[in-house]
Design an enzyme around this catalytic site. Structure first.
Site, short mmCIF file in Angstrom:
data_model
loop_
_atom_site.label_atom_id
_atom_site.label_comp_id
_atom_site.label_asym_id
_atom_site.label_seq_id
_atom_site.Cartn_x
_atom_site.Cartn_y
_atom_site.Cartn_z
N SER A 12 0.81 -1.22 0.00
CA SER A 12 0.00 0.00 0.00
C SER A 12 0.84 1.27 0.00
O SER A 12 2.05 1.24 0.27
CB SER A 12 -0.94 0.03 1.21
OG SER A 12 -0.34 0.65 2.32
N ILE A 13 0.18 2.36 -0.23
CA ILE A 13 0.79 3.69 -0.24
C ILE A 13 1.32 4.07 1.14
O ILE A 13 2.21 4.92 1.27
CB ILE A 13 -0.26 4.73 -0.71
CG1 ILE A 13 0.41 6.05 -1.14
CG2 ILE A 13 -1.34 4.97 0.35
CD1 ILE A 13 -0.54 7.00 -1.87
N LYS A 14 0.82 3.42 2.18
CA LYS A 14 1.19 3.77 3.55
C LYS A 14 2.62 3.37 3.91
O LYS A 14 3.15 3.82 4.93
CB LYS A 14 0.20 3.14 4.54
CG LYS A 14 -1.23 3.65 4.40
CD LYS A 14 -1.36 5.11 4.78
CE LYS A 14 -2.82 5.51 4.87
NZ LYS A 14 -3.01 6.89 5.37
N ASP A 15 3.24 2.52 3.09
CA ASP A 15 4.66 2.23 3.32
C ASP A 15 5.48 3.52 3.31
O ASP A 15 6.46 3.65 4.05
CB ASP A 15 5.20 1.30 2.22
CG ASP A 15 4.65 -0.11 2.30
OD1 ASP A 15 3.86 -0.39 3.23
OD2 ASP A 15 5.00 -0.93 1.44
N GLY A 48 5.07 5.30 6.65
CA GLY A 48 5.67 4.52 7.72
C GLY A 48 7.15 4.79 7.82
O GLY A 48 7.70 5.02 8.90
#
Length: 390
Positions: A51-54, A57
């Protein structure tokens, strides 16, 4: 042909593979809905965590390390719909932190199992509670952090397990007074537990300003006219929107909001207090909010389009069959919103980018499961649902 394949690289660790995701033309979607625009998807499930959330993070923990907010042996605690947790878990696995994630019970089982597979502890909380309630996933994360702070030192995995099990029991048994007492007790802050808090962390939009937006600008040669993105924490649309508008003033940034969220209401001028009265639960994951995070700047958003769960799920499923792109429900919502907006506004001859935040593999038992859809009152004939857009 060989030259069509991506250039192979060798990396020192998995974090170096974050970003540089492809932009994919959706020609079949263009034809099916008779769009007179070039429609592209920024396919973020090519990130290692899916996901884009990597991206955020990595940025949030790098920032915390520089600022001394977390040290070796520390615990990362975060309220998450799942994907930010995976991004943080990637960083934690590479750098040796322990992790605890609080997650509303509406989120898919796949996300919970994925986080646990990466060594994380997961606490499930009720979905239909206010953000300020002691058993909301925001406040439960704070309770875990406070219990670690109270130890005053680095703790073992076994000690962390005991804390997690205790807090989960308090949530399950609705021991709200005891949770409230943990939250209200004064404890000294230590670097042994840290909540990045993606909703209020400046590195969230910064990650998208410095990476996602730059990639889109380079991939389109600066010729992007419209960007469509769902709004969760708002970091994605804020970071990308700010970067693009600094370089092209007439680019249009369009937010996609699920029915039940407050963003579209606030954007229209409704007070936050009134908008919150109209907020209600919905099933699409990862977008929409019942609070206004510091990471979102709605002044960068030119317009909003609202999509309901049925529309989001039908487009998600249709996208997989039509383009071979197995994306999550928020991607379907963004695509439905884009097609709806472009058709209703009569937009033609423009280059349009839609953000696809994550992989559909996180939702196989839900969005891609006819039995789950029927049990929740949804139509499973996707073309029937989408006929209104043709």
């Amino acid at each position: 042909m060989v030259e069509n394949y991506a250039k192979l690289g060798i990396y020192d660790n998995i974090l170096q593979t974050i970003g540089k995701t492809p932009l994919v033309r959706l020609r079949k979607i263009e034809r099916y809905f008779n769009l007179k625009n070039e429609l592209y998807a920024k396919v973020e499930f090519f990130n290692p965590g899916g996901s884009i959330k990597d991206r955020i993070g990595k940025y949030m923990i790098e920032g915390a390390k520089r600022e001394g907010k977390i040290v070796e042996g520390g615990v990362i605690v975060e309220p998450t719909s799942g994907n930010t947790g995976v991004g943080l878990a990637l960083v934690a696995a590479d750098e040796g932190y322990m992790t605890v994630f609080t997650m509303p019970d509406k989120m898919s089982t796949e996300k919970e199992l994925l986080l646990k597979a990466m060594g994380a502890f997961v606490i499930r909380t009720p979905t239909a509670v206010a953000p300020g309630d002691p058993n909301s996933y925001y406040k439960v994360a704070e309770a875990v952090r406070n219990l670690i702070w109270k130890k005053g030192q680095a703790i073992s995995r076994e000690e962390l397990k005991e804390i997690v099990e205790h807090v989960q029991w308090l949530v399950n048994e609705e021991r709200l007074d005891e949770l409230r007492a943990i939250l209200e007790e004064e404890v000294e802050e230590t670097p042994y537990a840290y909540i990045p808090n993606q909703y209020f962390n400046r590195y969230n939009p910064l990650a998208h300003y410095e990476t996602t937006a730059r990639e889109i600008w380079e991939q389109t040669g600066g010729e992007i006219d419209y960007l469509f993105a769902g709004i969760g924490t708002g970091g994605t649309i804020t970071g990308i929107g700010r970067y693009l508008k600094e370089r092209k003033k007439d680019v249009k940034i369009i937010g996609v909001d699920p029915v039940g969220s407050i963003y579209s209401l606030v954007k229209k001028g409704m007070s936050l207090e009134e908008a919150l009265k109209k907020a209600h639960p919905y099933l699409v994951e990862g977008i929409g909010e019942d609070l206004l995070p510091e990471t979102v700047d709605l002044s960068l958003v030119d317009d909003m389009v609202v999509v309901n769960d049925q529309e989001a799920f039908a487009m998600t499923r249709f996208l997989a069959r039509k383009e071979g792109i197995l994306a999550g429900g928020s991607s379907g919502a963004a695509l439905y919103g884009a097609v709806k907006y472009l058709k209703e506004k009569g937009v033609e001859g423009k280059k349009v980018v839609v953000i696809f935040p994550d992989t559909g593999r996180n939702y196989l038992t839900k969005v891609f499961n006819d039995e789950w859809l029927i049990a929740n009152g949804f139509e499973v004939d996707d073309e029937k649902v989408l006929e209104v857009l043709r």
